[in-house]
Scaffold this active site. Structure first.
Site, mmCIF file in Angstrom:
data_model
loop_
_atom_site.group_PDB
_atom_site.id
_atom_site.type_symbol
_atom_site.label_atom_id
_atom_site.label_comp_id
_atom_site.label_asym_id
_atom_site.label_seq_id
_atom_site.Cartn_x
_atom_site.Cartn_y
_atom_site.Cartn_z
ATOM 1 N N GLY A 89 0.808 -1.217 0.000
ATOM 2 C CA GLY A 89 0.000 0.000 0.000
ATOM 3 C C GLY A 89 0.841 1.266 0.000
ATOM 4 C CG ASP A 97 -6.886 0.217 9.039
ATOM 5 O OD1 ASP A 97 -6.383 0.170 10.181
ATOM 6 O OD2 ASP A 97 -7.911 -0.419 8.719
#
Ligand SMILES: C[S@@+](CC[C@H](N)C(=O)[O-])C[C@H]1O[C@@H](n2cnc3c(N)ncnc32)[C@H](O)[C@@H]1O
Length: 288
Positions: A146, A166
């Protein structure tokens, strides 16, 4: 990578994250201009609460399970709670109790012209997510790291949007990785809104994370925290925190109503707390 969000879906940390995310998305929707949501650690998308994973830990019972039947939640929380109650896997007709994760909640907020990029590193989880998200205009599901994918996406052509970071906090370096990712992303896209989730277990780690963030010099940073029991280094996860960069105007006032209610409903022992503090203001650099 052993982490499976399915064991934790719908717990108090998820509730805090998703409730606040929905409020941020509502603000983005208030203007006619298109926006993008980048979810850097997207997970599997949907979780069966009475299934093998969430059903085994039962964490959701002390999270979303305490809110779904509440007759009188604060008005600002209703869109989130309604979305959770209404969500069923596409096509409907699937039994069981479900909880939609961040990419599904984000997808539900998109209007024509808005985009979602959901990134997940675990190949099997990403395949599940791609299936759950389905083919929808403006929605892209990518497999990869990510942080790395994010760097290539900024600045987005819309010049408006939310980046949710997250991670699973399996790696010891996660706090510093997250701060570094924010620093790089903010350099490319300083007007973006950012939301970083972190666990509250060790107050020392959290304090030094905040200091690292303050030291980046990034302005307009708010810290939101909610714990459901006292924070000690031996009793495990006590709660969760969020860092919001460029929070929407008046979000702090809305959260001032929502957080005490959530903290009361989700408390598991005396000694929990909620807080909302500006780590850095507009341009003075001071910790306030
Ligand atoms: C906390 S969960 C995400 C939950 C999701 N954001 C939600 O709120 O519904 C973290 C996810 O990150 C994935 N992951 C771990 N390392 C990653 C990386 N470097 N890049 C992208 N995803 C990663 C894990 O497989 C896991 O599914």
């Amino acid at each position: 990578m052993n982490y499976r969000h399915g064991y934790h879906a719908g717990n108090a940390g998820d509730v805090l994250k998703h409730a606040v995310m929905m409020l941020v998305l509502e603000h983005l929707r208030a203007k006619a201009k298109p926006f993008v949501v980048v979810d850097t650690h997207a997970g599997a998308g949907a979780y069966r609460l009475d299934g093998a994973e969430a059903g085994r830990t039962g964490e959701w019972r002390d999270g979303i399970g305490r809110l779904l039947d509440d007759p009188d939640p604060p008005a600002a929380l209703r869109p989130y709670l309604d979305r959770v109650r209404a969500w069923r896997p596409d096509g409907g007709g699937v039994d069981g109790l479900w909880y939609p994760g961040s990419p599904l909640l984000a997808r539900a907020a998109l209007r024509a012209g808005d985009r979602l990029v959901a990134i997940e590193a675990h190949a099997e989880t990403q395949a599940t997510l791609a299936r759950v998200l389905g083919r929808a205009r403006g929605v892209v599901c990518r497999c990869g790291d990510g942080y790395r994918v994010l760097a290539g996406l900024l600045p987005p052509p819309e010049r408006r949007g939310l980046v949710l970071i997250d991670p699973p906090f399996e790696a010891r370096t996660e706090f510093s990785d997250m701060a570094e990712a924010l620093r790089g992303a903010h350099r490319r896209f300083p007007t973006g809104q950012y939301m970083l989730w972190y666990p509250i277990k060790d107050p020392g780690l959290v304090e030094s994370f905040h200091q690292t963030l303050v030291d980046t010099g990034i302005p307009r940073m708010v810290c939101v925290e909610m714990t459901v029991k006292p924070v000690t280094t031996v009793t495990g996860l006590a709660g969760a925190g969020l860092i919001l960069v460029n929070p929407p105007w008046r979000l702090d006032a809305t959260l001032g109503d929502v957080l005490p209610w959530l903290a009361r409903r989700l408390a598991r022992a005396r000694g929990g707390y909620w807080r909302l503090d500006w780590l850095r203001g507009e341009d003075d650099g001071a910790r306030i």
